[in-house]
Design an enzyme around this catalytic site. Structure first.
Site, PDB file in Angstrom:
ATOM      1  N   TYR A  57       6.338   0.219   6.765  1.00  0.00           N
ATOM      2  CA  TYR A  57       7.558  -0.589   6.920  1.00  0.00           C
ATOM      3  C   TYR A  57       7.913  -0.726   8.398  1.00  0.00           C
ATOM      4  CZ  TYR A  57      12.473  -1.986   6.114  1.00  0.00           C
ATOM      5  OH  TYR A  57      13.689  -2.634   6.099  1.00  0.00           O
TER       6      TYR A  57
ATOM      7  N   SER B  35      15.299  -4.299  11.025  1.00  0.00           N
ATOM      8  CA  SER B  35      15.842  -3.036  10.532  1.00  0.00           C
ATOM      9  C   SER B  35      15.968  -2.083  11.712  1.00  0.00           C
ATOM     10  CB  SER B  35      14.875  -2.451   9.509  1.00  0.00           C
ATOM     11  OG  SER B  35      15.216  -1.116   9.197  1.00  0.00           O
TER      12      SER B  35
ATOM     13  N   ILE C 288      21.184  -8.107   0.673  1.00  0.00           N
ATOM     14  CA  ILE C 288      21.740  -8.678   1.911  1.00  0.00           C
ATOM     15  C   ILE C 288      21.673 -10.209   1.891  1.00  0.00           C
ATOM     16  CG2 ILE C 288      21.442  -8.781   4.424  1.00  0.00           C
ATOM     17  CD1 ILE C 288      20.283  -5.899   4.290  1.00  0.00           C
TER      18      ILE C 288
ATOM     19  N   SER D 203      21.613  -2.349  -1.788  1.00  0.00           N
ATOM     20  CA  SER D 203      20.841  -3.511  -2.243  1.00  0.00           C
ATOM     21  C   SER D 203      19.865  -3.030  -3.321  1.00  0.00           C
ATOM     22  CB  SER D 203      20.052  -4.112  -1.074  1.00  0.00           C
ATOM     23  OG  SER D 203      18.966  -3.266  -0.738  1.00  0.00           O
TER      24      SER D 203
ATOM     25  N   SER E 197      19.067 -11.277  -4.136  1.00  0.00           N
ATOM     26  CA  SER E 197      19.750  -9.981  -4.261  1.00  0.00           C
ATOM     27  C   SER E 197      20.108  -9.443  -2.881  1.00  0.00           C
ATOM     28  CB  SER E 197      18.870  -8.964  -5.012  1.00  0.00           C
ATOM     29  OG  SER E 197      17.745  -8.627  -4.235  1.00  0.00           O
TER      30      SER E 197
ATOM     31  N   LYS F  86       8.175  -4.176  10.663  1.00  0.00           N
ATOM     32  CA  LYS F  86       9.402  -4.613  11.334  1.00  0.00           C
ATOM     33  C   LYS F  86       9.231  -4.630  12.862  1.00  0.00           C
ATOM     34  CE  LYS F  86      11.989  -5.244   7.642  1.00  0.00           C
ATOM     35  NZ  LYS F  86      12.480  -6.568   7.232  1.00  0.00           N
TER      36      LYS F  86
HETATM   37  N1  LIG Z   1      18.865  -2.327   2.280  1.00  0.00           N
HETATM   38  C1  LIG Z   1      18.640  -1.735   3.410  1.00  0.00           C
HETATM   39  O1  LIG Z   1      19.007  -0.549   3.591  1.00  0.00           O
HETATM   40  C2  LIG Z   1      17.966  -2.466   4.526  1.00  0.00           C
HETATM   41  C3  LIG Z   1      18.048  -1.924   5.824  1.00  0.00           C
HETATM   42  C4  LIG Z   1      17.445  -2.586   6.864  1.00  0.00           C
HETATM   43  C5  LIG Z   1      16.782  -3.770   6.638  1.00  0.00           C
HETATM   44  N2  LIG Z   1      16.696  -4.300   5.385  1.00  0.00           N
HETATM   45  C6  LIG Z   1      15.978  -5.561   5.205  1.00  0.00           C
HETATM   46  O2  LIG Z   1      16.847  -6.485   4.596  1.00  0.00           O
HETATM   47  C7  LIG Z   1      16.073  -7.481   3.945  1.00  0.00           C
HETATM   48  C8  LIG Z   1      16.666  -7.709   2.563  1.00  0.00           C
HETATM   49  O3  LIG Z   1      16.463  -6.532   1.790  1.00  0.00           O
HETATM   50  P1  LIG Z   1      17.557  -5.952   0.803  1.00  0.00           P
HETATM   51  O4  LIG Z   1      17.907  -4.609   1.282  1.00  0.00           O
HETATM   52  O5  LIG Z   1      18.623  -6.941   0.560  1.00  0.00           O
HETATM   53  O6  LIG Z   1      16.648  -5.715  -0.488  1.00  0.00           O
HETATM   54  P2  LIG Z   1      16.570  -6.476  -1.888  1.00  0.00           P
HETATM   55  O7  LIG Z   1      17.892  -6.476  -2.557  1.00  0.00           O
HETATM   56  O8  LIG Z   1      15.404  -5.889  -2.588  1.00  0.00           O
HETATM   57  O9  LIG Z   1      16.235  -7.978  -1.465  1.00  0.00           O
HETATM   58  C9  LIG Z   1      14.944  -8.355  -1.068  1.00  0.00           C
HETATM   59  C10 LIG Z   1      14.819  -9.860  -1.225  1.00  0.00           C
HETATM   60  O10 LIG Z   1      13.519 -10.250  -0.792  1.00  0.00           O
HETATM   61  C11 LIG Z   1      12.942 -11.078  -1.782  1.00  0.00           C
HETATM   62  N3  LIG Z   1      11.486 -10.949  -1.780  1.00  0.00           N
HETATM   63  C12 LIG Z   1      10.751  -9.820  -1.895  1.00  0.00           C
HETATM   64  N4  LIG Z   1       9.433 -10.117  -1.887  1.00  0.00           N
HETATM   65  C13 LIG Z   1       9.340 -11.478  -1.750  1.00  0.00           C
HETATM   66  C14 LIG Z   1       8.260 -12.387  -1.685  1.00  0.00           C
HETATM   67  N5  LIG Z   1       6.978 -11.999  -1.778  1.00  0.00           N
HETATM   68  N6  LIG Z   1       8.527 -13.708  -1.552  1.00  0.00           N
HETATM   69  C15 LIG Z   1       9.822 -14.131  -1.482  1.00  0.00           C
HETATM   70  N7  LIG Z   1      10.879 -13.335  -1.538  1.00  0.00           N
HETATM   71  C16 LIG Z   1      10.650 -12.010  -1.676  1.00  0.00           C
HETATM   72  C17 LIG Z   1      13.541 -10.603  -3.107  1.00  0.00           C
HETATM   73  O11 LIG Z   1      13.558 -11.643  -4.057  1.00  0.00           O
HETATM   74  P3  LIG Z   1      12.538 -11.852  -5.284  1.00  0.00           P
HETATM   75  O12 LIG Z   1      12.170 -10.501  -5.814  1.00  0.00           O
HETATM   76  O13 LIG Z   1      13.339 -12.702  -6.233  1.00  0.00           O
HETATM   77  O14 LIG Z   1      11.388 -12.606  -4.691  1.00  0.00           O
HETATM   78  C18 LIG Z   1      14.963 -10.279  -2.682  1.00  0.00           C
HETATM   79  O15 LIG Z   1      15.761 -11.446  -2.725  1.00  0.00           O
HETATM   80  C19 LIG Z   1      14.639  -6.962   3.941  1.00  0.00           C
HETATM   81  O16 LIG Z   1      13.913  -7.632   4.922  1.00  0.00           O
HETATM   82  C20 LIG Z   1      14.780  -5.499   4.275  1.00  0.00           C
HETATM   83  O17 LIG Z   1      13.647  -4.983   4.907  1.00  0.00           O
HETATM   84  C21 LIG Z   1      17.285  -3.662   4.330  1.00  0.00           C
END
Ligand SMILES: NC(=O)c1ccc[n+]([C@@H]2O[C@H](COP(=O)([O-])OP(=O)(O)OC[C@H]3O[C@@H](n4cnc5c(N)ncnc54)[C@H](OP(=O)(O)O)[C@@H]3O)[C@@H](O)[C@H]2O)c1
Length: 332
Positions: free
Chosen positions: A207, A194, A58, A242, A56, A211
Protein backbone atom coordinates in the site's frame (compact mmCIF):
# COMPACT_ATOMS: atom_id res chain seq x y z
CA UNK A 1 20.23 44.26 22.39
CA UNK A 2 16.68 44.55 23.77
CA UNK A 3 15.16 44.18 20.33
CA UNK A 4 17.17 40.95 19.81
CA UNK A 5 15.73 39.38 22.99
CA UNK A 6 12.30 40.57 21.94
CA UNK A 7 12.74 38.91 18.53
CA UNK A 8 13.97 35.65 20.09
CA UNK A 9 11.02 35.60 22.54
CA UNK A 10 8.60 36.23 19.63
CA UNK A 11 10.10 33.39 17.59
CA UNK A 12 9.94 31.01 20.56
CA UNK A 13 6.32 32.01 21.27
CA UNK A 14 5.44 31.54 17.61
CA UNK A 15 7.01 28.05 17.54
CA UNK A 16 5.26 27.04 20.78
CA UNK A 17 1.95 28.26 19.35
CA UNK A 18 2.53 26.22 16.17
CA UNK A 19 3.38 23.09 18.17
CA UNK A 20 0.25 23.49 20.33
CA UNK A 21 -1.83 23.95 17.15
CA UNK A 22 -0.32 20.80 15.60
CA UNK A 23 -1.07 18.80 18.75
CA UNK A 24 -4.73 19.90 18.68
CA UNK A 25 -5.34 19.96 14.90
CA UNK A 26 -6.88 17.35 12.61
CA UNK A 27 -4.98 18.56 9.55
CA UNK A 28 -1.73 20.34 8.68
CA UNK A 29 -1.11 23.94 9.77
CA UNK A 30 -1.66 25.50 6.35
CA UNK A 31 -4.99 23.76 5.88
CA UNK A 32 -6.01 24.65 9.46
CA UNK A 33 -5.59 28.35 8.64
CA UNK A 34 -6.95 28.13 5.10
CA UNK A 35 -10.11 26.43 6.39
CA UNK A 36 -10.69 29.54 8.56
CA UNK A 37 -9.40 32.28 6.26
CA UNK A 38 -9.33 30.88 2.70
CA UNK A 39 -11.98 30.31 0.04
CA UNK A 40 -14.96 28.23 1.05
CA UNK A 41 -15.88 25.12 -1.01
CA UNK A 42 -18.92 27.16 -2.16
CA UNK A 43 -16.67 28.63 -4.85
CA UNK A 44 -16.74 25.21 -6.58
CA UNK A 45 -20.41 25.74 -7.53
CA UNK A 46 -21.31 24.61 -11.09
CA UNK A 47 -17.99 22.82 -11.57
CA UNK A 48 -18.09 19.40 -13.22
CA UNK A 49 -16.22 17.08 -10.86
CA UNK A 50 -15.54 13.40 -11.61
CA UNK A 51 -15.19 11.41 -8.37
CA UNK A 52 -13.89 7.84 -8.49
CA UNK A 53 -14.59 5.53 -5.58
CA UNK A 54 -17.93 7.28 -5.01
CA UNK A 55 -19.74 4.09 -4.00
CA UNK A 56 -18.54 4.23 -0.36
CA UNK A 57 -16.33 5.89 2.26
CA UNK A 58 -14.40 9.06 1.48
CA UNK A 59 -15.53 9.21 -2.17
CA UNK A 60 -19.21 8.98 -1.25
CA UNK A 61 -18.80 11.65 1.46
CA UNK A 62 -16.93 13.91 -0.98
CA UNK A 63 -19.73 13.51 -3.53
CA UNK A 64 -22.25 14.61 -0.87
CA UNK A 65 -20.09 17.60 0.12
CA UNK A 66 -19.53 18.72 -3.49
CA UNK A 67 -23.20 18.25 -4.37
CA UNK A 68 -24.15 20.38 -1.35
CA UNK A 69 -22.19 23.34 -2.78
CA UNK A 70 -23.72 22.94 -6.25
CA UNK A 71 -21.18 20.88 -8.18
CA UNK A 72 -22.29 18.65 -11.05
CA UNK A 73 -20.85 15.20 -10.56
CA UNK A 74 -19.71 12.13 -12.41
CA UNK A 75 -20.07 9.28 -9.91
CA UNK A 76 -17.75 6.34 -10.62
CA UNK A 77 -16.84 2.99 -9.06
CA UNK A 78 -17.62 -0.62 -10.00
CA UNK A 79 -20.83 -1.09 -7.94
CA UNK A 80 -23.42 0.67 -10.08
CA UNK A 81 -26.29 -0.03 -7.64
CA UNK A 82 -24.47 1.90 -4.89
CA UNK A 83 -23.85 4.82 -7.26
CA UNK A 84 -27.54 4.93 -8.26
CA UNK A 85 -28.52 4.93 -4.56
CA UNK A 86 -26.10 7.82 -3.96
CA UNK A 87 -27.51 9.77 -6.91
CA UNK A 88 -31.04 9.36 -5.52
CA UNK A 89 -29.81 10.41 -2.05
CA UNK A 90 -28.31 13.63 -3.48
CA UNK A 91 -31.57 14.44 -5.27
CA UNK A 92 -33.62 13.66 -2.14
CA UNK A 93 -31.36 16.00 -0.13
CA UNK A 94 -32.36 18.77 -2.54
CA UNK A 95 -28.89 19.04 -4.10
CA UNK A 96 -29.93 19.70 -7.72
CA UNK A 97 -31.79 17.74 -10.37
CA UNK A 98 -31.09 14.26 -11.83
CA UNK A 99 -29.34 15.93 -14.80
CA UNK A 100 -26.64 17.15 -12.40
CA UNK A 101 -25.39 13.61 -11.86
CA UNK A 102 -23.94 11.07 -14.26
CA UNK A 103 -23.55 7.56 -12.89
CA UNK A 104 -20.60 6.09 -14.75
CA UNK A 105 -19.45 2.60 -13.68
CA UNK A 106 -15.67 2.33 -13.94
CA UNK A 107 -13.05 -0.30 -13.23
CA UNK A 108 -9.65 1.22 -12.48
CA UNK A 109 -8.09 -1.87 -13.99
CA UNK A 110 -9.69 -1.26 -17.41
CA UNK A 111 -6.57 0.37 -18.84
CA UNK A 112 -6.69 1.19 -22.53
CA UNK A 113 -3.75 -1.13 -23.09
CA UNK A 114 -5.74 -4.15 -21.86
CA UNK A 115 -6.83 -6.50 -24.62
CA UNK A 116 -10.06 -7.74 -23.02
CA UNK A 117 -11.78 -4.99 -21.07
CA UNK A 118 -14.47 -5.90 -18.52
CA UNK A 119 -16.10 -2.48 -19.12
CA UNK A 120 -15.43 0.71 -21.13
CA UNK A 121 -11.80 1.77 -21.30
CA UNK A 122 -10.80 4.97 -19.56
CA UNK A 123 -10.62 6.89 -22.86
CA UNK A 124 -14.11 5.69 -23.74
CA UNK A 125 -15.41 6.91 -20.38
CA UNK A 126 -13.94 10.38 -20.91
CA UNK A 127 -15.88 10.66 -24.17
CA UNK A 128 -19.10 9.72 -22.33
CA UNK A 129 -18.49 12.44 -19.73
CA UNK A 130 -17.78 15.07 -22.39
CA UNK A 131 -20.93 14.13 -24.32
CA UNK A 132 -22.97 14.59 -21.13
CA UNK A 133 -21.39 17.66 -19.48
CA UNK A 134 -19.33 19.17 -22.36
CA UNK A 135 -16.40 19.83 -19.99
CA UNK A 136 -14.54 18.41 -16.98
CA UNK A 137 -13.28 20.85 -14.34
CA UNK A 138 -11.85 18.37 -11.90
CA UNK A 139 -10.94 14.68 -11.68
CA UNK A 140 -10.77 13.23 -8.17
CA UNK A 141 -8.71 10.03 -8.21
CA UNK A 142 -10.05 8.66 -4.96
CA UNK A 143 -10.79 4.96 -5.57
CA UNK A 144 -8.32 2.52 -4.08
CA UNK A 145 -7.72 -0.42 -1.77
CA UNK A 146 -5.91 -0.69 1.54
CA UNK A 147 -3.88 -3.55 3.02
CA UNK A 148 -2.99 -5.47 6.16
CA UNK A 149 -0.05 -7.80 5.57
CA UNK A 150 3.52 -8.25 6.67
CA UNK A 151 5.98 -7.90 3.77
CA UNK A 152 7.84 -11.16 4.47
CA UNK A 153 4.59 -13.13 4.09
CA UNK A 154 3.04 -11.18 1.21
CA UNK A 155 2.83 -12.88 -2.19
CA UNK A 156 4.25 -10.88 -5.10
CA UNK A 157 0.84 -10.97 -6.86
CA UNK A 158 -0.48 -8.72 -4.07
CA UNK A 159 2.21 -6.11 -4.80
CA UNK A 160 1.33 -6.31 -8.49
CA UNK A 161 -2.42 -6.00 -7.92
CA UNK A 162 -1.99 -3.19 -5.41
CA UNK A 163 0.12 -1.14 -7.82
CA UNK A 164 -2.32 -1.91 -10.63
CA UNK A 165 -5.38 -0.63 -8.79
CA UNK A 166 -3.92 2.17 -6.62
CA UNK A 167 -1.25 3.56 -8.94
CA UNK A 168 -1.63 2.50 -12.59
CA UNK A 169 -5.43 2.89 -12.52
CA UNK A 170 -5.35 6.58 -11.48
CA UNK A 171 -2.43 7.24 -13.86
CA UNK A 172 -4.34 5.69 -16.77
CA UNK A 173 -7.52 7.64 -16.01
CA UNK A 174 -5.61 10.91 -15.58
CA UNK A 175 -3.82 10.35 -18.91
CA UNK A 176 -7.21 9.88 -20.54
CA UNK A 177 -8.52 13.17 -19.05
CA UNK A 178 -5.32 15.19 -19.62
CA UNK A 179 -5.94 16.06 -23.33
CA UNK A 180 -9.30 17.55 -22.28
CA UNK A 181 -7.63 19.72 -19.61
CA UNK A 182 -4.92 20.79 -22.07
CA UNK A 183 -7.52 21.73 -24.69
CA UNK A 184 -9.63 23.62 -22.13
CA UNK A 185 -6.47 25.28 -20.77
CA UNK A 186 -7.58 24.53 -17.24
CA UNK A 187 -8.29 21.59 -14.96
CA UNK A 188 -7.69 20.19 -11.53
CA UNK A 189 -6.57 16.74 -10.49
CA UNK A 190 -7.13 15.64 -6.91
CA UNK A 191 -5.59 12.43 -5.63
CA UNK A 192 -6.52 10.63 -2.42
CA UNK A 193 -3.11 9.46 -1.31
CA UNK A 194 -2.57 8.68 2.38
CA UNK A 195 -0.32 9.36 5.33
CA UNK A 196 1.10 6.02 4.14
CA UNK A 197 2.15 7.86 0.97
CA UNK A 198 4.55 9.98 3.03
CA UNK A 199 6.38 7.39 5.15
CA UNK A 200 6.63 3.63 5.44
CA UNK A 201 4.45 1.81 7.97
CA UNK A 202 4.33 -1.78 9.20
CA UNK A 203 1.62 -3.97 7.69
CA UNK A 204 1.19 -1.64 4.73
CA UNK A 205 4.21 -2.41 2.51
CA UNK A 206 2.50 -2.76 -0.88
CA UNK A 207 0.00 0.00 0.00
CA UNK A 208 2.79 2.42 0.97
CA UNK A 209 4.57 1.63 -2.30
CA UNK A 210 1.44 2.35 -4.33
CA UNK A 211 0.75 5.65 -2.56
CA UNK A 212 4.40 6.85 -2.61
CA UNK A 213 4.44 6.18 -6.37
CA UNK A 214 1.40 8.40 -6.80
CA UNK A 215 3.33 11.31 -5.27
CA UNK A 216 6.20 10.86 -7.74
CA UNK A 217 3.95 10.79 -10.79
CA UNK A 218 1.45 13.47 -9.78
CA UNK A 219 4.11 15.85 -8.39
CA UNK A 220 5.81 15.61 -11.81
CA UNK A 221 2.48 16.22 -13.56
CA UNK A 222 1.98 19.35 -11.42
CA UNK A 223 5.26 20.94 -12.47
CA UNK A 224 4.85 19.85 -16.11
CA UNK A 225 1.33 21.24 -16.42
CA UNK A 226 1.73 24.77 -15.09
CA UNK A 227 1.51 26.23 -18.62
CA UNK A 228 -1.93 24.62 -19.09
CA UNK A 229 -3.33 25.94 -15.77
CA UNK A 230 -3.67 22.41 -14.45
CA UNK A 231 -3.49 22.11 -10.66
CA UNK A 232 -2.72 18.94 -8.75
CA UNK A 233 -3.85 18.45 -5.14
CA UNK A 234 -2.48 15.49 -3.18
CA UNK A 235 -4.70 14.70 -0.17
CA UNK A 236 -3.08 12.53 2.51
CA UNK A 237 -5.66 11.31 5.04
CA UNK A 238 -4.85 9.31 8.15
CA UNK A 239 -7.35 6.78 9.55
CA UNK A 240 -10.89 7.50 8.28
CA UNK A 241 -14.14 5.56 8.74
CA UNK A 242 -14.99 3.74 5.50
CA UNK A 243 -15.29 0.26 3.99
CA UNK A 244 -11.52 0.13 3.47
CA UNK A 245 -10.81 -2.77 5.82
CA UNK A 246 -13.57 -4.92 4.37
CA UNK A 247 -11.94 -4.84 0.93
CA UNK A 248 -8.29 -4.51 2.04
CA UNK A 249 -5.63 -6.78 0.53
CA UNK A 250 -3.98 -9.37 2.76
CA UNK A 251 -0.86 -11.51 2.11
CA UNK A 252 -2.90 -13.66 -0.25
CA UNK A 253 -4.23 -12.13 -3.52
CA UNK A 254 -7.43 -14.20 -3.29
CA UNK A 255 -8.30 -13.20 0.28
CA UNK A 256 -9.79 -9.86 1.38
CA UNK A 257 -9.37 -8.73 5.00
CA UNK A 258 -13.16 -8.58 5.57
CA UNK A 259 -13.02 -6.47 8.75
CA UNK A 260 -15.63 -3.81 9.57
CA UNK A 261 -14.35 -0.72 11.39
CA UNK A 262 -15.70 -0.28 14.91
CA UNK A 263 -17.23 3.07 16.00
CA UNK A 264 -14.89 3.24 19.01
CA UNK A 265 -11.78 3.23 16.78
CA UNK A 266 -9.81 6.49 16.67
CA UNK A 267 -10.63 7.62 13.14
CA UNK A 268 -11.88 10.75 11.40
CA UNK A 269 -15.39 10.72 9.93
CA UNK A 270 -15.53 10.46 6.14
CA UNK A 271 -17.63 13.66 6.12
CA UNK A 272 -14.91 15.67 7.92
CA UNK A 273 -12.23 14.27 5.63
CA UNK A 274 -14.38 15.16 2.60
CA UNK A 275 -14.94 18.71 3.88
CA UNK A 276 -11.19 19.27 4.30
CA UNK A 277 -10.55 17.82 0.84
CA UNK A 278 -13.14 20.24 -0.58
CA UNK A 279 -11.37 23.16 1.17
CA UNK A 280 -8.08 22.00 -0.38
CA UNK A 281 -9.74 21.81 -3.81
CA UNK A 282 -11.31 25.26 -3.48
CA UNK A 283 -7.94 26.78 -2.58
CA UNK A 284 -5.85 24.76 -5.07
CA UNK A 285 -3.46 23.53 -2.37
CA UNK A 286 -0.68 21.30 -3.69
CA UNK A 287 -0.64 18.86 -0.76
CA UNK A 288 -2.67 18.49 2.42
CA UNK A 289 -2.33 16.22 5.44
CA UNK A 290 -5.72 15.31 6.86
CA UNK A 291 -5.19 13.59 10.17
CA UNK A 292 -4.91 14.15 13.89
CA UNK A 293 -2.18 12.83 16.18
CA UNK A 294 0.02 10.92 16.45
CA UNK A 295 0.09 10.73 12.61
CA UNK A 296 0.21 14.53 12.14
CA UNK A 297 3.24 14.90 14.42
CA UNK A 298 4.95 12.01 12.61
CA UNK A 299 4.39 13.77 9.28
CA UNK A 300 6.01 16.97 10.56
CA UNK A 301 8.85 15.06 12.15
CA UNK A 302 9.44 13.07 8.96
CA UNK A 303 9.55 16.32 6.97
CA UNK A 304 11.67 18.48 9.28
CA UNK A 305 13.55 16.06 11.57
CA UNK A 306 14.00 12.92 9.42
CA UNK A 307 16.88 11.52 11.48
CA UNK A 308 14.88 11.56 14.72
CA UNK A 309 11.77 10.35 12.89
CA UNK A 310 13.50 7.26 11.47
CA UNK A 311 14.91 6.32 14.88
CA UNK A 312 11.49 6.68 16.53
CA UNK A 313 9.75 4.92 13.60
CA UNK A 314 11.86 1.78 14.12
CA UNK A 315 10.83 1.59 17.79
CA UNK A 316 7.22 2.46 17.07
CA UNK A 317 7.04 -0.05 14.19
CA UNK A 318 7.85 -2.93 16.53
CA UNK A 319 4.86 -2.08 18.73
CA UNK A 320 2.58 -1.67 15.69
CA UNK A 321 3.80 -4.92 14.19
CA UNK A 322 2.95 -6.70 17.42
CA UNK A 323 -0.53 -5.14 17.32
CA UNK A 324 -1.02 -6.25 13.71
CA UNK A 325 0.01 -9.78 14.61
CA UNK A 326 -2.56 -9.61 17.42
CA UNK A 327 -5.22 -8.50 14.92
CA UNK A 328 -5.55 -4.74 15.62
CA UNK A 329 -6.70 -2.80 12.56
CA UNK A 330 -6.46 0.82 13.61
CA UNK A 331 -3.98 1.67 10.89
CA UNK A 332 -4.92 3.51 7.68
N1 LIG B 1 -10.08 4.96 5.12
C1 LIG B 1 -8.87 5.32 5.42
O1 LIG B 1 -8.45 5.22 6.60
C2 LIG B 1 -7.98 5.90 4.37
C3 LIG B 1 -6.82 6.59 4.80
C4 LIG B 1 -5.99 7.14 3.85
C5 LIG B 1 -6.29 7.03 2.51
N2 LIG B 1 -7.40 6.36 2.10
C6 LIG B 1 -7.67 6.27 0.66
O2 LIG B 1 -8.95 6.79 0.42
C7 LIG B 1 -9.44 6.25 -0.80
C8 LIG B 1 -10.88 5.82 -0.58
O3 LIG B 1 -10.89 4.72 0.32
P1 LIG B 1 -11.97 4.56 1.47
O4 LIG B 1 -11.25 4.58 2.75
O5 LIG B 1 -13.10 5.48 1.26
O6 LIG B 1 -12.37 3.03 1.23
P2 LIG B 1 -13.69 2.36 0.64
O7 LIG B 1 -14.88 2.78 1.41
O8 LIG B 1 -13.38 0.92 0.52
O9 LIG B 1 -13.80 3.01 -0.82
C9 LIG B 1 -12.98 2.58 -1.87
C10 LIG B 1 -13.64 2.98 -3.18
O10 LIG B 1 -12.79 2.57 -4.25
C11 LIG B 1 -13.57 1.88 -5.20
N3 LIG B 1 -12.76 0.88 -5.90
C12 LIG B 1 -12.01 -0.11 -5.37
N4 LIG B 1 -11.44 -0.84 -6.35
C13 LIG B 1 -11.83 -0.28 -7.54
C14 LIG B 1 -11.59 -0.58 -8.90
N5 LIG B 1 -10.83 -1.62 -9.28
N6 LIG B 1 -12.16 0.19 -9.85
C15 LIG B 1 -12.95 1.24 -9.48
N7 LIG B 1 -13.22 1.58 -8.23
C16 LIG B 1 -12.67 0.82 -7.25
C17 LIG B 1 -14.69 1.21 -4.40
O11 LIG B 1 -15.83 1.00 -5.19
P3 LIG B 1 -16.31 -0.38 -5.87
O12 LIG B 1 -15.98 -1.49 -4.92
O13 LIG B 1 -17.78 -0.15 -6.07
O14 LIG B 1 -15.57 -0.44 -7.16
C18 LIG B 1 -14.98 2.28 -3.36
O15 LIG B 1 -15.90 3.23 -3.88
C19 LIG B 1 -8.49 5.12 -1.17
O16 LIG B 1 -7.64 5.55 -2.19
C20 LIG B 1 -7.72 4.86 0.10
O17 LIG B 1 -6.45 4.34 -0.14
C21 LIG B 1 -8.25 5.80 3.02
Amino acid sequence: MDWLYFLIVCIILFLVLQIITILRADCDLALTWIEKLGKSPDCLRDQVVWVTGASSGIGEALAVKLASVGCRLVLSARREDKLQTLKQKLIDLGYGTPENYLVLPLDLLAYDSHKKLPCDSHKGLVETVLKYFKKIDCLVNNAGRSQRAVISKTRFEVDQQMLAVNTLGPISLTKAVLPVFIQQNFGQVVVTSSVAGKFGAPGLGSYCASKHALHGWFDSLRVESVMYNINVTMACPGPVFSEALIHAFTEDPDKKLGVTMKPEEKRMSAARCAHLMAVAMANNIDEVWITGNPELSFLYMNQYLPGIFHRLAKRFAQKRLKKIMEGSNNLH
